[in-house]
Design a protein around this motif. Structure first.
Motif, mmCIF file in Angstrom:
data_model
loop_
_atom_site.group_PDB
_atom_site.id
_atom_site.type_symbol
_atom_site.label_atom_id
_atom_site.label_comp_id
_atom_site.label_asym_id
_atom_site.label_seq_id
_atom_site.Cartn_x
_atom_site.Cartn_y
_atom_site.Cartn_z
ATOM 1 N N GLY A 1 0.816 -1.208 0.000
ATOM 2 C CA GLY A 1 0.000 0.000 0.000
ATOM 3 C C GLY A 1 0.852 1.262 0.000
ATOM 4 O O GLY A 1 1.912 1.306 -0.633
ATOM 5 N N PRO A 2 0.425 2.304 0.720
ATOM 6 C CA PRO A 2 1.148 3.582 0.700
ATOM 7 C C PRO A 2 2.593 3.480 1.169
ATOM 8 O O PRO A 2 3.436 4.292 0.791
ATOM 9 C CB PRO A 2 0.332 4.470 1.652
ATOM 10 N N VAL A 3 2.902 2.488 1.995
ATOM 11 C CA VAL A 3 4.270 2.337 2.492
ATOM 12 C C VAL A 3 5.180 1.728 1.423
ATOM 13 O O VAL A 3 6.406 1.809 1.515
ATOM 14 C CB VAL A 3 4.281 1.468 3.764
ATOM 15 N N GLY A 4 4.604 1.141 0.383
ATOM 16 C CA GLY A 4 5.394 0.457 -0.625
ATOM 17 C C GLY A 4 6.353 1.361 -1.372
ATOM 18 O O GLY A 4 7.493 0.976 -1.648
ATOM 19 N N LEU A 5 5.924 2.580 -1.712
ATOM 20 C CA LEU A 5 6.791 3.490 -2.459
ATOM 21 C C LEU A 5 8.004 3.931 -1.640
ATOM 22 O O LEU A 5 9.123 3.940 -2.167
ATOM 23 C CB LEU A 5 5.986 4.696 -2.949
ATOM 24 N N PRO A 6 7.854 4.308 -0.373
ATOM 25 C CA PRO A 6 9.059 4.597 0.413
ATOM 26 C C PRO A 6 10.002 3.401 0.532
ATOM 27 O O PRO A 6 11.226 3.570 0.508
ATOM 28 C CB PRO A 6 8.494 5.007 1.776
ATOM 29 N N VAL A 7 9.447 2.199 0.656
ATOM 30 C CA VAL A 7 10.303 1.009 0.726
ATOM 31 C C VAL A 7 11.065 0.831 -0.579
ATOM 32 O O VAL A 7 12.269 0.526 -0.592
ATOM 33 C CB VAL A 7 9.467 -0.239 1.045
ATOM 34 N N ALA A 8 10.382 1.037 -1.713
ATOM 35 C CA ALA A 8 11.060 0.958 -3.008
ATOM 36 C C ALA A 8 12.147 2.016 -3.124
ATOM 37 O O ALA A 8 13.222 1.761 -3.688
ATOM 38 C CB ALA A 8 10.039 1.114 -4.132
ATOM 39 N N THR A 9 11.890 3.199 -2.601
ATOM 40 C CA THR A 9 12.895 4.258 -2.608
ATOM 41 C C THR A 9 14.140 3.830 -1.840
ATOM 42 O O THR A 9 15.273 4.036 -2.291
ATOM 43 C CB THR A 9 12.320 5.543 -1.985
ATOM 44 N N LEU A 10 13.933 3.224 -0.672
ATOM 45 C CA LEU A 10 15.064 2.798 0.148
ATOM 46 C C LEU A 10 15.853 1.679 -0.525
ATOM 47 O O LEU A 10 17.090 1.686 -0.538
ATOM 48 C CB LEU A 10 14.567 2.339 1.525
ATOM 49 N N VAL A 11 15.138 0.704 -1.096
ATOM 50 C CA VAL A 11 15.812 -0.463 -1.672
ATOM 51 C C VAL A 11 16.526 -0.109 -2.980
ATOM 52 O O VAL A 11 17.705 -0.450 -3.179
ATOM 53 C CB VAL A 11 14.804 -1.603 -1.905
ATOM 54 N N LEU A 12 15.819 0.568 -3.879
ATOM 55 C CA LEU A 12 16.345 0.801 -5.223
ATOM 56 C C LEU A 12 17.209 2.046 -5.321
ATOM 57 O O LEU A 12 18.350 1.993 -5.796
ATOM 58 C CB LEU A 12 15.183 0.896 -6.217
ATOM 59 N N LEU A 13 16.663 3.182 -4.888
ATOM 60 C CA LEU A 13 17.339 4.456 -5.113
ATOM 61 C C LEU A 13 18.380 4.776 -4.052
ATOM 62 O O LEU A 13 19.350 5.483 -4.333
ATOM 63 C CB LEU A 13 16.308 5.584 -5.169
ATOM 64 N N THR A 14 18.182 4.292 -2.839
ATOM 65 C CA THR A 14 19.125 4.627 -1.771
ATOM 66 C C THR A 14 20.175 3.533 -1.614
ATOM 67 O O THR A 14 21.337 3.706 -1.989
ATOM 68 C CB THR A 14 18.375 4.852 -0.446
ATOM 69 N N ALA A 15 19.787 2.392 -1.064
ATOM 70 C CA ALA A 15 20.759 1.317 -0.841
ATOM 71 C C ALA A 15 21.331 0.789 -2.149
ATOM 72 O O ALA A 15 22.541 0.552 -2.266
ATOM 73 C CB ALA A 15 20.099 0.188 -0.058
ATOM 74 N N GLY A 16 20.487 0.624 -3.156
ATOM 75 C CA GLY A 16 20.943 0.057 -4.423
ATOM 76 C C GLY A 16 22.007 0.890 -5.095
ATOM 77 O O GLY A 16 23.053 0.372 -5.518
ATOM 78 N N ASN A 17 21.768 2.200 -5.224
ATOM 79 C CA ASN A 17 22.733 3.055 -5.899
ATOM 80 C C ASN A 17 23.953 3.344 -5.043
ATOM 81 O O ASN A 17 25.071 3.439 -5.552
ATOM 82 C CB ASN A 17 22.055 4.360 -6.328
ATOM 83 N N ALA A 18 23.770 3.488 -3.731
ATOM 84 C CA ALA A 18 24.911 3.789 -2.862
ATOM 85 C C ALA A 18 25.912 2.646 -2.817
ATOM 86 O O ALA A 18 27.118 2.867 -2.682
ATOM 87 C CB ALA A 18 24.423 4.116 -1.454
ATOM 88 N N THR A 19 25.424 1.410 -2.930
ATOM 89 C CA THR A 19 26.310 0.243 -2.854
ATOM 90 C C THR A 19 26.647 -0.331 -4.228
ATOM 91 O O THR A 19 27.190 -1.432 -4.316
ATOM 92 C CB THR A 19 25.661 -0.866 -2.007
ATOM 93 N N SER A 20 26.349 0.398 -5.289
ATOM 94 C CA SER A 20 26.522 -0.148 -6.639
ATOM 95 C C SER A 20 27.968 -0.400 -7.001
ATOM 96 O O SER A 20 28.264 -1.176 -7.908
ATOM 97 C CB SER A 20 25.897 0.798 -7.669
ATOM 98 N N GLY A 21 28.917 0.252 -6.315
ATOM 99 C CA GLY A 21 30.324 0.065 -6.622
ATOM 100 C C GLY A 21 30.857 1.006 -7.672
ATOM 101 O O GLY A 21 32.005 0.854 -8.112
ATOM 102 N N ALA A 22 30.058 2.007 -8.074
ATOM 103 C CA ALA A 22 30.506 2.955 -9.094
ATOM 104 C C ALA A 22 31.244 4.138 -8.476
ATOM 105 O O ALA A 22 32.337 4.493 -8.917
ATOM 106 C CB ALA A 22 29.314 3.452 -9.904
#
Length: 348
Positions: free
Chosen positions: A256-277
């Motif tokens: 529900g409404p919490v899903g978008l913030p969770v996606a933000t944390l997983v994809l845009l925050t943790a995902g990009n920060a740990t990408s190794g670039a």
């Protein structure tokens, strides 16, 4: 005949009119917003900003090399390097300088070290592996050479392209495509009442393909910052966009409404920060290294780098990772209506 002011009919109407104008106690209570409506957005915003700053700033404040793969030649040199540098490097013994360079060009290692005459060492690096990683290798080998009284000559045999001198094009490309996929998935969430599920799936797949194509053409042929072959690059970025879009759709559908913030944390925050670039994966803390290649942005950065500079030597793993994210998320979204019907039938 007019009714005099203050007559009985007037007095009878006045209390009822006042009652209509003043809200009943239970109506006033219903109009008062619950505490959750104030608290939830604030807490979510604080979690997002704390996670974003914690990831991006925290991971960069004290990067430490850990098991950086280096090919080392000569009979005694591998043991000496391993003993001197410890867990900072992962020594790969090589039969000779040519074998070490081949391992470097296949991206099996990020540097190759060999003897270059009495008291001299030759360090070959792959600048395309990332400036933070190669800088760490040069510092480590330089410290060893100073202690051993030897001189080091360094050569970059796999340099970055002229239009990506800092090696950040893959990061910005992965971030942009992931962001576009996230926006696509969040917008499709609002189309549940307008489009059938299969039509929303077609929309997600088609738009992901368009995102990947546009990103690959702009960064590749137009700007010349990513020298990867266009078709494999389009395919990789399409999978990245689809992984982000379907994952966002999945989280929004189930949470529900919490899903978008969770996606933000997983994809845009943790995902990009740990990408190794921005920081090489070999310099990340243990927890970040564990998830780096498993999240879509990290997988995409590895695939883009290998396609651009290493002839796609290790592209299969990252591409499979991206495909699994997209396919599994899509399957779970497709199962949601069936699960809802079963739950409804069981409750009835």
């Amino acid at each position: 005949m007019e009714t005099p002011v203050g007559s009985a009919p007037e007095r009878e109407r006045t209390p009822s009119a006042a009652a209509e104008l003043s809200p009943k106690p239970n109506q006033a209570a219903r109009r008062r917003p619950p505490v959750r409506s104030w608290l939830q957005p604030t807490v979510i915003a604080l979690i997002v900003v704390a996670a974003f700053i914690g990831c991006y700033v925290g991971l960069q404040r004290d990067p430490q090399p850990h098991q950086i793969p280096i090919a080392v030649t000569a009979p005694d040199l591998p043991g000496q390097i391993g003993q001197a540098l410890g867990d900072s490097v992962d020594v790969h013994p090589a039969a000779g300088a040519e074998a070490a360079r081949q391992a470097l060009e296949r991206h099996d290692v990020v540097a190759a070290l060999s003897t270059d005459g009495p008291g001299r060492l030759r360090l070959e690096i792959a600048g395309a592996a990332g400036t933070s990683t190669t800088s760490a290798v040069k510092n480590l080998v330089g410290a060893y050479a100073n202690g051993a009284g030897e001189h080091v000559t360094t050569e970059d045999v796999v340099p970055l392209t002229h239009f990506d001198a800092r090696g950040l094009a893959s990061f910005y490309m992965a971030f942009g495509v992931t962001l576009a996929g996230f926006v696509l998935g969040s917008n499709v969430l609002g189309l549940a009442g307008l489009l059938r599920l299969r039509h929303r799936f077609w929309l997600l797949a088609g738009a992901s393909s368009a995102i990947g194509t546009v990103a690959a053409i702009i960064a590749g042929p137009v700007l010349g910052a990513v020298p990867a072959p266009v078709i494999p690059l389009v395919f990789t970025l399409t999978l990245l966009a689809a992984a982000a879009a379907f994952t966002t759709k999945l989280l929004g559908t189930y949470l529900g409404p919490v899903g978008l913030p969770v996606a933000t944390l997983v994809l845009l925050t943790a995902g990009n920060a740990t990408s190794g670039a921005t920081i090489g994966a070999d310099l990340l803390p243990t927890a970040a290294r564990a998830v780096s290649a498993l999240l879509p942005p990290g997988a995409a950065v590895r695939a883009i780098t290998d396609l651009s500079y290493f002839d796609g030597a290790h592209t299969a793993g990252p591409v499979i990772t991206l495909a699994l994210w997209a396919v599994i998320a899509g399957v779970l979204v497709g199962l949601r209506p069936r699960l809802t019907r079963r739950r409804t039938a069981a409750a009835a």
